[in-house]
Structures are given as structure tokens and as C-alpha cells.
Scaffold this active site. Structure first.
Site, mmCIF file in Angstrom:
data_model
loop_
_atom_site.group_PDB
_atom_site.id
_atom_site.type_symbol
_atom_site.label_atom_id
_atom_site.label_comp_id
_atom_site.label_asym_id
_atom_site.label_seq_id
_atom_site.Cartn_x
_atom_site.Cartn_y
_atom_site.Cartn_z
ATOM 1 N N ASP A 90 6.161 59.226 41.878
ATOM 2 C CA ASP A 90 6.440 58.117 40.974
ATOM 3 C C ASP A 90 5.122 57.541 40.465
ATOM 4 O O ASP A 90 4.392 56.896 41.205
ATOM 5 C CB ASP A 90 7.247 57.045 41.714
ATOM 6 C CG ASP A 90 7.801 55.985 40.778
ATOM 7 O OD1 ASP A 90 7.434 55.980 39.582
ATOM 8 O OD2 ASP A 90 8.601 55.144 41.242
ATOM 9 N N HIS A 124 5.106 55.282 38.298
ATOM 10 C CA HIS A 124 5.492 53.865 38.238
ATOM 11 C C HIS A 124 4.961 53.153 36.996
ATOM 12 O O HIS A 124 4.850 51.923 36.966
ATOM 13 C CB HIS A 124 4.996 53.142 39.508
ATOM 14 C CG HIS A 124 5.969 52.147 40.051
ATOM 15 N ND1 HIS A 124 5.834 50.788 39.889
ATOM 16 C CD2 HIS A 124 7.116 52.305 40.748
ATOM 17 C CE1 HIS A 124 6.831 50.155 40.477
ATOM 18 N NE2 HIS A 124 7.628 51.049 41.003
ATOM 19 N N GLU A 142 7.623 60.884 37.859
ATOM 20 C CA GLU A 142 8.477 59.812 37.343
ATOM 21 C C GLU A 142 7.647 58.766 36.616
ATOM 22 O O GLU A 142 6.588 58.352 37.087
ATOM 23 C CB GLU A 142 9.214 59.166 38.512
ATOM 24 C CG GLU A 142 10.128 58.018 38.133
ATOM 25 C CD GLU A 142 10.914 57.488 39.323
ATOM 26 O OE1 GLU A 142 11.262 56.294 39.310
ATOM 27 O OE2 GLU A 142 11.169 58.267 40.267
ATOM 28 N N GLU A 149 14.657 54.176 34.614
ATOM 29 C CA GLU A 149 15.015 52.912 35.251
ATOM 30 C C GLU A 149 14.769 51.719 34.347
ATOM 31 O O GLU A 149 15.365 50.664 34.530
ATOM 32 C CB GLU A 149 14.242 52.744 36.562
ATOM 33 C CG GLU A 149 12.751 52.520 36.393
ATOM 34 C CD GLU A 149 12.003 52.549 37.708
ATOM 35 O OE1 GLU A 149 11.788 51.476 38.290
ATOM 36 O OE2 GLU A 149 11.633 53.662 38.142
ATOM 37 N N HIS A 167 18.443 56.325 39.492
ATOM 38 C CA HIS A 167 17.521 55.416 40.173
ATOM 39 C C HIS A 167 18.348 54.432 40.996
ATOM 40 O O HIS A 167 19.319 53.872 40.514
ATOM 41 C CB HIS A 167 16.714 54.670 39.107
ATOM 42 C CG HIS A 167 15.733 53.675 39.615
ATOM 43 N ND1 HIS A 167 16.010 52.321 39.688
ATOM 44 C CD2 HIS A 167 14.459 53.811 40.052
ATOM 45 C CE1 HIS A 167 14.951 51.690 40.140
ATOM 46 N NE2 HIS A 167 13.986 52.558 40.374
#
Length: 383
Positions: free
Chosen positions: A181, A183, A207, A233, A283
Site C-alpha cells: 500500500d 497509501h 495500492e 478506497e 477495501h
């Protein structure tokens, strides 16, 4: 058709927001409207929805969804769609419970009896990931996810990426797969370097390699790497998802059922993605209601890939975890990397309402300021 008699919401540890809808016959359903770090905003929206939908037919789920989307002039975004998710999930749960069937039966029936799952390791600033991966493997997981990096500048030393590669190598040595991730913390000058460095280690996916507002940048990165690109997400409707599908910029969509308007929109997004040969991996670092909703929809979804679980995630502090607030926590048992699809009525979980009401009395809203990662000059960097 029974009308809605009451809509209540409950703020509970560690950072979740549950919704309960009861009809005039006393039947009820549970939803989840968790929006991490923005609880009060969603609660304000729910106050308006509670007043608006009192007396509406509880069966008319799509009518309520469409009214919420179209009748307020302003629409979309994380706050509105998280509040709508809480309402929508609860209405689906209520309807399936009244009919005494699992929710997936109302969506055409299941195409699988179990779902592949993964759990988190490493926390916001990952370290010592190999021992944590061993723990997850012992719990039955065959895949994990971790943050790719701790803290990067827009243009950092290339050596700052070495630790990310070392962690992937360490987890893979345990014998399980790992997703990374980014992020949204990594900006374009570093993201392309990190993807290149990771490629030979074959992670499951990367991700949010860039923030989701950069469709063009993500598209360009997807053309430079063989690693599957995952995101979703921070997309809150099918209209938010569409540009990524049309651009061919994403391989795995990760919509969050508690952020995209609930069961109704999750299944629509999954169908859209299938038309572009894009997989769905919802998610869900959230509570048991959100996860149960994901399981019910993914049981019916042909292009489902893997499901995130919050069991033991670093945000679950103070004694509350995925197995809290339910009378049948055994539904989250992991075996050989899978969980079974719940076959009980509604969402397939039984909420411990006494515990929910008791622990909601003094729960303060969770805030994300503790996850602020400053740069060397004190500048704000992405969480």
C-alpha cells in the site's frame, strides 16, 4: 410493506459508526457508516437522513438510495456516501432478515462458498514485518498487506526505497504473498522508482501508487510496470470509478462498501469493473458489519479477487477488534487463506446490541492527527 420506525447510530471503539434501522413491525437491520477520522461529519449527515426517511417503506431500498443521491442537489463525496452506506446496508440486512435468507440470495445467489482474504502487518510505519507475517501465516492467512514505505519526500534519495524492498523480500521468505500500500504517500518522481525496484519481487499489487486524483499519472505508471495497480478506497461512486476504467489505469478496484453508498453501489461498481476485465478486492479495514456486507456481495461477484480483513489491524486498539460486537465471531475464522460465506439471515452476523449500546455511551470520535508524518522541515506529508 412495513415502514421505517426508527434510525439510530452508534459510535463505538475503536473507530466505527454503526447504524440500526427498525421498522414498525419490530424487524431490524444493521449498517456501518464508518469514515475514519470524520465521524462527526457523517453523524451530522445521518441526523438529516434519519429525519428525512422516517416513515418510508423499508423495502424500497433503491428508491431511498436514488432520493439520497438525486434530491439534495449536492451529491457524492466521502461524507454523504458513508452516511448513505450506513442506511443502505441496514435496509438490505433488514429485508433479508425479514425474508429469513442470506443477503446474497437477494442479489441472485452466490457463485462461491468461500472468499480469499488477507490481513494487515506492519502498521503505519512498518518494521519487523517478518515475525508479524509468521503470526498471520499461523492464523491461516496466505496473503498480507503492508505499507510500502514510512515517509518519503516528493523527491527523496533513491536509497530511501531500499527498506521497502527489503521488507517485501522478508515477507515473501515466510512463504506468503504480500500487497504493498503506497497509501498515496508516494509522489510521481519516487513512485516509478519504487515500482521498478519492487517488480522482480512480484507483489500481489501496489495500492494507491499515486493519489487517486492523478488519473493520468496512474495510467502512465500502469504502462511502466507489470505489477497490478490497485485503488478505490477514495472513490465514492461509479462516476468516480469510471475515468479509471475508461483509461485502463487500474487492474484491481478496491471500493469500500462503507464509503461508496453501501451494498447497492458496491454491486454496481463490481458489474462495471467486470466489463473492463478488472478485478474487485474490496477495501475494508473497518468493522464487522462492513466486512459482512462485503462478503455477501462478493459471494455473488464473478470478478472477485481477494477481501481485506481488519482482524488485528494496528488501528484496533483498546480491546475492540473485528470479533467484537457480534455473537458469532467464529464466522471470521480463516482456514487455508479463506473464510466461509455466512449463510445466516441478512448479513450473516448477529450483533450484540447490549454491547454496542453500552460501549457507545462514552466513545470519543477517532481522529487521524496521530498519524501525521512530518517531513524534516515540519512540512505536512501524506498520511
Amino acid at each position: 410493506m412495513p415502514a421505517i420506525a426508527s434510525i439510530e447510530y452508534f459510535r463505538v471503539p475503536p473507530r466505527w459508526l454503526f447504524v440500526k434501522i427498525t421498522d414498525v413491525e419490530g424487524q431490524h437491520g444493521w449498517g456501518e457508516a464508518t469514515l475514519e477520522g470524520h465521524t462527526q461529519a457523517v453523524e451530522g449527515c445521518l441526523d438529516a437522513y434519519c429525519e428525512r426517511y422516517m416513515g418510508f417503506e423499508a423495502d424500497e431500498i433503491e428508491q431511498i438510495w436514488q432520493m439520497t443521491w438525486r434530491m439534495g442537489f449536492y451529491r457524492g463525496g466521502p461524507v454523504f456516501m458513508s452516511a448513505l452506506a450506513g442506511i443502505d446496508i441496514a435496509l438490505w440486512d433488514l429485508k433479508a432478515r425479514r425474508l429469513k435468507v442470506p443477503l446474497y440470495q437477494l442479489l441472485g445467489g452466490k457463485v462461491r462458498s468461500k472468499l480469499k482474504v488477507y490481513a494487515w502487518i506492519g502498521g503505519d510505519q512498518p518494521s519487523d514485518v517478518a515475525p508479524q507475517a509468521e503470526v498471520r501465516k499461523a492464523q491461516g492467512f496466505k496473503a498480507v498487506k503492508m505499507n510500502a514505505n514510512e515517509n518519503l519526500g516528493w523527491l527523496d534519495s533513491p536509497s530511501a526505497l531500499d527498506a521497502s524492498v527489503d521488507r517485501v523480500r522478508a515477507v515473501k521468505a515466510v512463504g506468503i504473498d504480500v500487497g504493498l500500500d503506497f497509501h498515496g504517500r508516494v509522489h510521481k518522481p519516487m513512485a516509478k522508482q519504487l515500482a521498478k525496484a519492487l517488480e522482480q519481487h512480484r507483489p500481489l499489487f501496489i495500492e494507491e501508487p499515486l493519489l487517486s486524483e492523478h488519473v493520468g499519472g496512474i495510467k502512465a505508471l500502469s504502462e511502466q510496470t507489470s505489477i497490478p495497480i490497485a485503488l478505490g478506497e477514495r472513490l465514492h461512486s461509479r462516476w468516480d470509478v469510471r475515468p479509471f476504467l475508461e483509461a485502463g489505469a487500474v487492474d484491481i478496484l478496491q471500493p469500500d462498501v462503507a464509503h461508496i453508498g453501501g451494498v447497492s453501489e458496491l454491486r454496481r461498481i463490481a458489474a462495471m469493473a467486470e466489463a473492463y476485465d478488472v478485478a474487485i478486492a474490496p477495501h475494508c479495514p473497518l468493522g464487522p458489519i462492513a466486512l459482512a456486507a462485503c462478503v455477501q456481495v462478493m459471494a455473488t461477484t464473478a470478478n472477485f479477487a481477494i477481501q481485506e480483513m481488519s482482524l488485528g489491524i494496528h488501528y484496533n486498539v483498546g480491546g475492540a477488534d473485528l470479533t467484537s460486537y457480534t455473537c458469532n465471531p467464529e464466522v471470521w475464522n480463516v482456514k487455508d487463506g479463506y473464510i466461509d460465506v455466512m449463510t445466516g439471515p441478512g448479513l450473516g452476523i448477529e450483533i450484540d446490541e447490549v454491547q454496542v449500546r453500552e460501549l457507545s455511551k462514552a466513545t470519543r470520535p477517532w481522529v487521524s492527527l496521530g498519524h501525521f508524518l512530518p517531513g524534516p522541515g515540519g512540512e505536512i506529508r501524506e498520511w
